[in-house]
Write a protein that holds these residues in place. Structure first.
Motif, PDB file in Angstrom:
ATOM      1  N   ARG A 193       0.828  -1.191   0.000  1.00  0.00           N
ATOM      2  CA  ARG A 193       0.000   0.000   0.000  1.00  0.00           C
ATOM      3  C   ARG A 193       0.868   1.247   0.000  1.00  0.00           C
ATOM      4  NH1 ARG A 193      -4.861  -0.474   4.234  1.00  0.00           N
ATOM      5  NH2 ARG A 193      -4.024  -2.565   4.324  1.00  0.00           N
ATOM      6  N   TYR A 194       0.447   2.247  -0.743  1.00  0.00           N
ATOM      7  CA  TYR A 194       1.028   3.585  -0.641  1.00  0.00           C
ATOM      8  C   TYR A 194       0.063   4.422   0.188  1.00  0.00           C
ATOM      9  CZ  TYR A 194       3.835   2.481  -4.852  1.00  0.00           C
ATOM     10  OH  TYR A 194       4.683   1.920  -5.767  1.00  0.00           O
ATOM     11  N   ARG A 195       0.587   5.107   1.184  1.00  0.00           N
ATOM     12  CA  ARG A 195      -0.195   6.084   1.953  1.00  0.00           C
ATOM     13  C   ARG A 195       0.534   7.414   1.792  1.00  0.00           C
ATOM     14  NH1 ARG A 195      -3.905   3.712   5.371  1.00  0.00           N
ATOM     15  NH2 ARG A 195      -3.611   1.498   5.767  1.00  0.00           N
ATOM     16  N   ASP A 196      -0.113   8.331   1.105  1.00  0.00           N
ATOM     17  CA  ASP A 196       0.539   9.590   0.756  1.00  0.00           C
ATOM     18  C   ASP A 196      -0.170  10.799   1.352  1.00  0.00           C
ATOM     19  OD1 ASP A 196       2.378   8.264  -0.935  1.00  0.00           O
ATOM     20  OD2 ASP A 196       1.004   8.389  -2.628  1.00  0.00           O
ATOM     21  N   THR A 197       0.619  11.826   1.592  1.00  0.00           N
ATOM     22  CA  THR A 197       0.121  13.159   1.878  1.00  0.00           C
ATOM     23  C   THR A 197       0.631  14.031   0.743  1.00  0.00           C
ATOM     24  OG1 THR A 197       0.282  12.734   4.251  1.00  0.00           O
ATOM     25  CG2 THR A 197       0.083  15.034   3.570  1.00  0.00           C
ATOM     26  N   LEU A 198      -0.250  14.847   0.195  1.00  0.00           N
ATOM     27  CA  LEU A 198       0.103  15.693  -0.942  1.00  0.00           C
ATOM     28  C   LEU A 198      -0.270  17.137  -0.661  1.00  0.00           C
ATOM     29  CD1 LEU A 198      -1.456  12.892  -2.151  1.00  0.00           C
ATOM     30  CD2 LEU A 198      -0.248  13.722  -4.145  1.00  0.00           C
ATOM     31  N   ARG A 199       0.402  18.043  -1.378  1.00  0.00           N
ATOM     32  CA  ARG A 199       0.039  19.451  -1.286  1.00  0.00           C
ATOM     33  C   ARG A 199       0.100  20.052  -2.688  1.00  0.00           C
ATOM     34  NH1 ARG A 199       4.787  20.804   1.962  1.00  0.00           N
ATOM     35  NH2 ARG A 199       6.289  21.085   0.324  1.00  0.00           N
ATOM     36  N   ARG A 200      -0.788  20.968  -2.906  1.00  0.00           N
ATOM     37  CA  ARG A 200      -0.791  21.708  -4.181  1.00  0.00           C
ATOM     38  C   ARG A 200       0.313  22.745  -4.112  1.00  0.00           C
ATOM     39  NH1 ARG A 200      -3.517  22.635  -8.564  1.00  0.00           N
ATOM     40  NH2 ARG A 200      -5.403  21.468  -8.100  1.00  0.00           N
ATOM     41  N   THR A 201       1.146  22.739  -5.133  1.00  0.00           N
ATOM     42  CA  THR A 201       2.240  23.700  -5.253  1.00  0.00           C
ATOM     43  C   THR A 201       2.078  24.362  -6.618  1.00  0.00           C
ATOM     44  OG1 THR A 201       3.639  22.224  -3.961  1.00  0.00           O
ATOM     45  CG2 THR A 201       4.744  23.981  -5.168  1.00  0.00           C
ATOM     46  N   GLY A 202       1.655  25.598  -6.627  1.00  0.00           N
ATOM     47  CA  GLY A 202       1.400  26.261  -7.906  1.00  0.00           C
ATOM     48  C   GLY A 202       0.237  25.588  -8.611  1.00  0.00           C
ATOM     49  N   ASP A 203       0.486  25.112  -9.823  1.00  0.00           N
ATOM     50  CA  ASP A 203      -0.560  24.488 -10.628  1.00  0.00           C
ATOM     51  C   ASP A 203      -0.582  22.973 -10.525  1.00  0.00           C
ATOM     52  OD1 ASP A 203      -1.415  26.948 -11.554  1.00  0.00           O
ATOM     53  OD2 ASP A 203      -0.123  26.900 -13.323  1.00  0.00           O
ATOM     54  N   SER A 204       0.238  22.392  -9.659  1.00  0.00           N
ATOM     55  CA  SER A 204       0.291  20.928  -9.608  1.00  0.00           C
ATOM     56  C   SER A 204       0.348  20.441  -8.162  1.00  0.00           C
ATOM     57  CB  SER A 204       1.503  20.418 -10.390  1.00  0.00           C
ATOM     58  OG  SER A 204       2.694  20.873  -9.781  1.00  0.00           O
ATOM     59  N   TRP A 205       0.169  19.151  -8.021  1.00  0.00           N
ATOM     60  CA  TRP A 205       0.245  18.495  -6.727  1.00  0.00           C
ATOM     61  C   TRP A 205       1.597  17.817  -6.588  1.00  0.00           C
ATOM     62  CZ3 TRP A 205      -3.519  18.636  -3.000  1.00  0.00           C
ATOM     63  CH2 TRP A 205      -4.747  19.187  -3.382  1.00  0.00           C
ATOM     64  N   GLN A 206       2.087  17.703  -5.359  1.00  0.00           N
ATOM     65  CA  GLN A 206       3.328  16.984  -5.079  1.00  0.00           C
ATOM     66  C   GLN A 206       3.148  16.142  -3.828  1.00  0.00           C
ATOM     67  OE1 GLN A 206       6.130  20.336  -4.910  1.00  0.00           O
ATOM     68  NE2 GLN A 206       7.163  19.398  -6.661  1.00  0.00           N
ATOM     69  N   ILE A 207       3.861  15.031  -3.793  1.00  0.00           N
ATOM     70  CA  ILE A 207       3.868  14.171  -2.620  1.00  0.00           C
ATOM     71  C   ILE A 207       4.775  14.816  -1.579  1.00  0.00           C
ATOM     72  CG2 ILE A 207       4.502  11.898  -1.719  1.00  0.00           C
ATOM     73  CD1 ILE A 207       4.085  10.856  -4.663  1.00  0.00           C
ATOM     74  N   THR A 208       4.251  14.994  -0.376  1.00  0.00           N
ATOM     75  CA  THR A 208       5.072  15.541   0.705  1.00  0.00           C
ATOM     76  C   THR A 208       5.508  14.446   1.672  1.00  0.00           C
ATOM     77  OG1 THR A 208       3.107  16.090   2.013  1.00  0.00           O
ATOM     78  CG2 THR A 208       4.027  17.826   0.599  1.00  0.00           C
ATOM     79  N   ARG A 209       4.710  13.377   1.735  1.00  0.00           N
ATOM     80  CA  ARG A 209       5.062  12.250   2.598  1.00  0.00           C
ATOM     81  C   ARG A 209       4.502  10.989   1.974  1.00  0.00           C
ATOM     82  NH1 ARG A 209       7.046  12.313   7.335  1.00  0.00           N
ATOM     83  NH2 ARG A 209       7.099  10.440   8.587  1.00  0.00           N
TER      84      ARG A 209
END
Length: 154
Positions: A111-127
């Protein structure tokens, strides 16, 4: 569901798919762009990777191991049961099952458990928490782990 929520969910789903396609295609540079600069990745049994440089080293090591331990160095990740929870307009959490397949069939899964945040116009994985739930005896990951356990090169 409001249009911005639908758009955010599809952008996140696209990021998760692009991640596995980059991983399988050896496109480490692009894959790393999907992670925030300060991202943390934890994989079952391994020390946490802090930042893109440590995450890059983790994946480069895996790539070397794939080339060393597999007759046909091809890995294909399959995602399923993707759940996306928008916690704010600029933050989200996801859970997705993965199955990695090699020339011998199913190799490892979890399983992948991710936290993401929008940065500008895109999303990125933060954790990212990569929870390994099983592996096939004699498969690539099994050989990789055996080599590490005996002090051999992974």
């Amino acid at each position: 569901m409001l249009a911005p929520e639908v758009i955010a969910r599809e952008e996140i789903r696209d990021l998760l798919i692009e991640y596995v396609q980059c991983a399988d295609g050896g496109r480490t540079g692009r894959m790393l762009e999907l992670f925030a600069e300060d991202a943390v990745m934890e994989a079952t049994g391994d020390p946490a990777c802090h930042g893109r440089d440590e995450i890059r080293a983790y994946f480069e090591n895996a790539g070397r191991s794939i080339r060393r331990h597999m007759a046909t160095p091809a890995l294909r990740h399959h995602l399923s049961s993707v759940r996306i929870e928008l916690t704010s307009p600029a933050e989200a959490r996801t859970t997705a099952y993965f199955l990695a397949v090699t020339e011998i069939g199913p190799d490892h899964w979890g399983r992948y458990r991710d936290t993401l945040r929008r940065t500008g116009d895109s999303w990125q994985i933060t954790r990212r928490l990569l929870q390994l739930e099983g592996r096939t005896p004699g498969g690539w990951l099994d050989r990789h782990e055996a080599a590490r356990a005996t002090g051999g090169r992974a």
